[in-house]
Motif scaffolding. Structure first.
Motif, PDB file in Angstrom:
ATOM      1  N   VAL A  63     -71.016 -56.990  49.131  1.00  0.00           N
ATOM      2  CA  VAL A  63     -71.267 -56.820  50.563  1.00  0.00           C
ATOM      3  C   VAL A  63     -69.939 -56.783  51.315  1.00  0.00           C
ATOM      4  O   VAL A  63     -68.922 -57.292  50.847  1.00  0.00           O
ATOM      5  N   GLY A  64     -69.973 -56.178  52.483  1.00  0.00           N
ATOM      6  CA  GLY A  64     -68.790 -56.117  53.333  1.00  0.00           C
ATOM      7  C   GLY A  64     -69.199 -55.722  54.742  1.00  0.00           C
ATOM      8  O   GLY A  64     -70.381 -55.512  55.028  1.00  0.00           O
ATOM      9  N   ALA A  65     -68.239 -55.615  55.621  1.00  0.00           N
ATOM     10  CA  ALA A  65     -68.513 -55.218  56.995  1.00  0.00           C
ATOM     11  C   ALA A  65     -67.276 -54.590  57.593  1.00  0.00           C
ATOM     12  O   ALA A  65     -66.143 -54.936  57.236  1.00  0.00           O
ATOM     13  N   GLY A  66     -67.478 -53.663  58.535  1.00  0.00           N
ATOM     14  CA  GLY A  66     -66.380 -53.008  59.229  1.00  0.00           C
ATOM     15  C   GLY A  66     -66.938 -51.917  60.113  1.00  0.00           C
ATOM     16  O   GLY A  66     -68.068 -51.460  59.918  1.00  0.00           O
ATOM     17  N   ASP A  67     -66.151 -51.490  61.088  1.00  0.00           N
ATOM     18  CA  ASP A  67     -66.607 -50.464  62.034  1.00  0.00           C
ATOM     19  C   ASP A  67     -66.337 -49.084  61.440  1.00  0.00           C
ATOM     20  O   ASP A  67     -65.277 -48.485  61.681  1.00  0.00           O
ATOM     21  N   ILE A  68     -67.294 -48.572  60.697  1.00  0.00           N
ATOM     22  CA  ILE A  68     -67.114 -47.302  59.967  1.00  0.00           C
ATOM     23  C   ILE A  68     -67.401 -46.087  60.847  1.00  0.00           C
ATOM     24  O   ILE A  68     -66.918 -44.987  60.582  1.00  0.00           O
ATOM     25  N   ASP A  75     -70.367 -52.455  61.094  1.00  0.00           N
ATOM     26  CA  ASP A  75     -71.486 -51.972  60.306  1.00  0.00           C
ATOM     27  C   ASP A  75     -71.563 -52.781  59.015  1.00  0.00           C
ATOM     28  O   ASP A  75     -70.576 -53.390  58.587  1.00  0.00           O
ATOM     29  N   ALA A  76     -72.718 -52.799  58.401  1.00  0.00           N
ATOM     30  CA  ALA A  76     -72.926 -53.557  57.169  1.00  0.00           C
ATOM     31  C   ALA A  76     -72.739 -52.638  55.964  1.00  0.00           C
ATOM     32  O   ALA A  76     -73.177 -51.485  55.962  1.00  0.00           O
ATOM     33  N   LEU A  77     -72.078 -53.169  54.943  1.00  0.00           N
ATOM     34  CA  LEU A  77     -71.846 -52.434  53.702  1.00  0.00           C
ATOM     35  C   LEU A  77     -72.462 -53.218  52.551  1.00  0.00           C
ATOM     36  O   LEU A  77     -72.374 -54.444  52.517  1.00  0.00           O
ATOM     37  N   THR A  78     -73.049 -52.516  51.615  1.00  0.00           N
ATOM     38  CA  THR A  78     -73.542 -53.189  50.420  1.00  0.00           C
ATOM     39  C   THR A  78     -73.536 -52.237  49.233  1.00  0.00           C
ATOM     40  O   THR A  78     -73.677 -51.024  49.398  1.00  0.00           O
ATOM     41  N   GLY A  79     -73.338 -52.805  48.053  1.00  0.00           N
ATOM     42  CA  GLY A  79     -73.357 -52.030  46.824  1.00  0.00           C
ATOM     43  C   GLY A  79     -74.650 -52.247  46.060  1.00  0.00           C
ATOM     44  O   GLY A  79     -75.225 -53.338  46.092  1.00  0.00           O
ATOM     45  N   ALA A  80     -75.111 -51.205  45.379  1.00  0.00           N
ATOM     46  CA  ALA A  80     -76.300 -51.261  44.528  1.00  0.00           C
ATOM     47  C   ALA A  80     -75.861 -50.810  43.140  1.00  0.00           C
ATOM     48  O   ALA A  80     -75.817 -49.620  42.830  1.00  0.00           O
ATOM     49  N   ALA A  92     -74.297 -47.077  43.597  1.00  0.00           N
ATOM     50  CA  ALA A  92     -74.111 -46.462  44.913  1.00  0.00           C
ATOM     51  C   ALA A  92     -73.691 -47.543  45.898  1.00  0.00           C
ATOM     52  O   ALA A  92     -73.797 -48.733  45.632  1.00  0.00           O
ATOM     53  N   ALA A  93     -73.198 -47.088  47.046  1.00  0.00           N
ATOM     54  CA  ALA A  93     -72.840 -47.995  48.134  1.00  0.00           C
ATOM     55  C   ALA A  93     -73.438 -47.448  49.424  1.00  0.00           C
ATOM     56  O   ALA A  93     -73.585 -46.235  49.591  1.00  0.00           O
ATOM     57  N   TYR A  94     -73.784 -48.356  50.315  1.00  0.00           N
ATOM     58  CA  TYR A  94     -74.453 -47.981  51.553  1.00  0.00           C
ATOM     59  C   TYR A  94     -73.677 -48.478  52.771  1.00  0.00           C
ATOM     60  O   TYR A  94     -73.050 -49.538  52.724  1.00  0.00           O
ATOM     61  N   SER A 124     -69.757 -52.099  42.486  1.00  0.00           N
ATOM     62  CA  SER A 124     -69.394 -53.396  41.907  1.00  0.00           C
ATOM     63  C   SER A 124     -68.593 -54.226  42.901  1.00  0.00           C
ATOM     64  O   SER A 124     -68.571 -55.458  42.828  1.00  0.00           O
ATOM     65  N   ALA A 125     -67.940 -53.556  43.837  1.00  0.00           N
ATOM     66  CA  ALA A 125     -67.226 -54.223  44.921  1.00  0.00           C
ATOM     67  C   ALA A 125     -67.143 -53.243  46.088  1.00  0.00           C
ATOM     68  O   ALA A 125     -67.186 -52.016  45.889  1.00  0.00           O
ATOM     69  N   ILE A 126     -67.022 -53.772  47.289  1.00  0.00           N
ATOM     70  CA  ILE A 126     -66.941 -52.900  48.466  1.00  0.00           C
ATOM     71  C   ILE A 126     -66.155 -53.606  49.564  1.00  0.00           C
ATOM     72  O   ILE A 126     -66.198 -54.833  49.685  1.00  0.00           O
ATOM     73  N   ALA A 127     -65.406 -52.816  50.334  1.00  0.00           N
ATOM     74  CA  ALA A 127     -64.623 -53.377  51.431  1.00  0.00           C
ATOM     75  C   ALA A 127     -64.400 -52.286  52.474  1.00  0.00           C
ATOM     76  O   ALA A 127     -64.571 -51.090  52.201  1.00  0.00           O
ATOM     77  N   ALA A 128     -64.009 -52.711  53.660  1.00  0.00           N
ATOM     78  CA  ALA A 128     -63.725 -51.769  54.741  1.00  0.00           C
ATOM     79  C   ALA A 128     -62.415 -52.142  55.417  1.00  0.00           C
ATOM     80  O   ALA A 128     -62.060 -53.323  55.520  1.00  0.00           O
ATOM     81  N   GLY A 129     -61.690 -51.130  55.879  1.00  0.00           N
ATOM     82  CA  GLY A 129     -60.453 -51.329  56.625  1.00  0.00           C
ATOM     83  C   GLY A 129     -59.980 -49.984  57.128  1.00  0.00           C
ATOM     84  O   GLY A 129     -60.385 -48.938  56.614  1.00  0.00           O
ATOM     85  N   ASP A 130     -59.124 -49.997  58.132  1.00  0.00           N
ATOM     86  CA  ASP A 130     -58.597 -48.731  58.677  1.00  0.00           C
ATOM     87  C   ASP A 130     -57.351 -48.340  57.881  1.00  0.00           C
ATOM     88  O   ASP A 130     -56.219 -48.608  58.285  1.00  0.00           O
ATOM     89  N   ILE A 131     -57.574 -47.689  56.756  1.00  0.00           N
ATOM     90  CA  ILE A 131     -56.501 -47.415  55.797  1.00  0.00           C
ATOM     91  C   ILE A 131     -55.551 -46.315  56.282  1.00  0.00           C
ATOM     92  O   ILE A 131     -54.363 -46.311  55.944  1.00  0.00           O
ATOM     93  N   ASN A 132     -56.067 -45.366  57.049  1.00  0.00           N
ATOM     94  CA  ASN A 132     -55.193 -44.277  57.517  1.00  0.00           C
ATOM     95  C   ASN A 132     -54.752 -44.439  58.963  1.00  0.00           C
ATOM     96  O   ASN A 132     -54.103 -43.550  59.524  1.00  0.00           O
TER      97      ASN A 132
END
Length: 225
Positions: A63-68, A75-80, A92-94, A124-132
């Motif tokens: 799971v993760g969170a970030g303004d996508i 927003d909410a992030l989760t992996g399946a 997949a990831a949502y 298997s893992a998920i994260a969010a960040g403003d990479i660019n």
């Protein structure tokens, strides 16, 4: 000789430092009281707000969170891990637009990021960040069994993102150096080099540089992507 990887084990203490025997007894007592009081205690809390699409998907594995979507709300992030849209155990990831309220079937997610190949375990893992550094969150998705020999990899998808996206179209793919590295078993994001732009980290718990399965983590600096 072959080595066996050991997993961490919970210390033999229960809640508030109780010895394990006492904690086991207290759990047994709670079970004898039935489930009604347990459900009553939970009644005031939201339950299962993001529900997997299909049996066996293992949604919520990460799971993760970030303004996508760039609207100023996380927003909410989760992996399946085992979602089959990309093949057996592809994963997949949502991305679910925030704010999240009520119960949401992940079939209605804002975006679904689908593994390239079977058995990748994307999510298997998920994260969010403003990479660019464009002010909109980006998504990093780990797939620790990818590349057939489980070298693993991490996908970077620049935001905003919506709809179904095959991860073969990801903006960047970072592949584990060697077989069985399992890169992508963990991912995270943050400004680790202090330049004002988010970077991301990729764990590879099977990496052998420091010895058999010593593991490693890679830092990938953001900006210029």
């Amino acid at each position: 000789p072959a080595t066996t990887r050991k997993r961490g084990r919970l210390a033999p203490f229960g809640a508030k430092g109780e010895p394990a025997e006492r904690f086991t007894a207290s759990l047994a007592q709670a079970q004898r009281r039935g489930t009604a009081s347990h459900e009553a205690r939970r009644a005031g809390y939201p339950r299962y707000p993001l529900v997997g699409e299909a049996a066996g998907d293992i949604s919520g594995y990460s799971v993760g969170a970030g303004d996508i979507d760039g609207d100023g709300r996380d927003d909410a992030l989760t992996g399946a891990l085992y979602n089959g849209a990309g093949g057996l155990y592809a994963g997949a990831a949502y991305v679910v637009s925030g704010p999240v309220t009520g119960t949401i079937d992940l079939a209605a997610a804002r975006a679904k990021l689908i593994a390239e190949n079977y058995n990748e375990n994307a999510g298997s893992a998920i994260a969010a960040g403003d990479i660019n550094g464009d002010g909109i969150g980006d998504v990093v998705v780990g797939a620790d069994c990818a590349d057939l020999v489980t070298s693993g990899l991490a996908y970077l998808v620049l935001g905003p993102v919506s709809g179904n996206l095959d991860l073969s179209l990801a903006d960047a793919t970072l592949v584990g150096a060697l077989a069985e590295d399992m890169a992508g078993n963990a991912v995270a994001s943050g400004d680790v080099n202090g330049d004002g732009v988010d970077d991301f980290l990729v764990g590879a718990d099977g990496e052998d540089e420091g010895g058999s399965a010593a593991g490693a983590a890679y830092a990938v600096f953001g900006g210029g992507l």
